[in-house]
Design an enzyme around this catalytic site. Structure first.
Site, short mmCIF file in Angstrom:
data_model
loop_
_atom_site.label_atom_id
_atom_site.label_comp_id
_atom_site.label_asym_id
_atom_site.label_seq_id
_atom_site.Cartn_x
_atom_site.Cartn_y
_atom_site.Cartn_z
N GLU A 143 0.82 -1.21 0.00
CA GLU A 143 0.00 0.00 0.00
C GLU A 143 0.86 1.27 0.00
OE1 GLU A 143 -3.45 2.16 2.73
OE2 GLU A 143 -2.29 0.47 3.54
N GLU A 240 -12.02 2.48 5.77
CA GLU A 240 -10.96 2.88 6.70
C GLU A 240 -11.01 4.40 6.87
OE1 GLU A 240 -6.37 1.54 7.40
OE2 GLU A 240 -6.80 2.65 5.57
#
Length: 264
Positions: A143, A240
């Site tokens: 990520e 998130e």
């Protein structure tokens, strides 16, 4: 219609962590993700997942001392052994909890380590992790994160990260595309997702500015959800974000932006 996983690190945080599984199920989620399982035993977590009929779709490799500000160790040349041990620990949890993919945060490049050395360390560590996870049928994700929220983070943009994955040379390493981070770093969300979707194994979301619920900022999530549907994305989208008030009070976006009724 998009499939959403509640990120239990950030959502339902009004409750103790182990109580968030039930809260997510009551709100209509059938899947969850979170940063780290390691403070709890696999048995504790498996019990909460099973009791609430939830699938755990993602957690991270160990990322160093999070409380002290570390955000991963894959870029640190002096901690390769620790990284490799962490891969083994993550696999143990993933197998026990039936997690199909694990995310790697590569970390903050320390002073005194040049960019080339950090990059080569990342490549070698990811090559090790991708091979170890492949033996267990688990995908490795990487990520990129924006450098406003995490100054010094070693991977910041999608292309930069894909170049690293190319250098790894494995068919078991993929991009985790966080819409919030990529809006801050590069924009062009729709065009980028369309161009690189085959290399994206997981997506996360939050709006910008503020990292709050979809519909609170500048990102056109209704457009992106329709695009992902039209492109045939069948993975989960991890929620998130930081609730502006309470998690449940903020879940109206599931109906107004995503077209899905929340059960809460």
């Amino acid at each position: 219609m998009p499939k959403f996983a509640a990120n239990l690190t950030m959502l339902f945080n009004e409750a103790p962590f182990l109580d968030r599984f039930a809260a997510a199920a009551r709100a209509g989620f059938d899947a969850v993700e979170f940063l780290f399982p390691y403070p709890y035993s696999p048995a504790e977590l498996a019990e909460r997942l099973e009791a609430n009929k939830l699938q755990l779709v993602l957690h991270n490799l160990p990322a160093g001392n999070w409380e002290a500000g570390e955000r991963g160790i894959a870029c640190l040349p002096d901690r390769v052994g620790e990284f490799q041990e962490g891969v083994g620990r993550a696999i143990e949890y993933a197998k026990a909890l039936k997690v199909p993919q694990l995310n790697c945060l590569v970390g903050i490049r320390p002073a005194g380590v040049d960019a080339d050395k950090a990059r080569s360390t990342i490549v070698e560590n990811l090559r090790f992790a991708a091979a170890a996870l492949k033996q267990e049928g688990i995908k490795l994700l990487v990520e990129p994160c924006n450098f406003y929220d995490i100054p010094g983070f070693a991977l910041n943009r999608s292309k930069e990260t894909l170049d690293v994955l190319d250098a790894v040379g494995s068919d078991n390493v993929f991009l985790q595309y966080d819409i919030y981070h990529m809006q801050r770093m590069e924009g062009e969300l729709g065009a980028t997702i369309k161009a690189i979707l085959p290399r994206i194994a997981h997506i996360q979301l939050a709006d910008n500015p503020g990292r709050n619920e979809p519909g609170t900022g500048e990102i056109n999530y209704a457009f992106l959800f329709t695009l992902l549907d039209n492109l045939g994305y069948d993975g989960y989208i991890g929620c998130e974000y930081k609730p502006r008030t309470t998690t449940v009070e903020g879940l109206g976006w599931l109906e107004t932006v995503a077209g899905r009724k929340a059960a809460a």
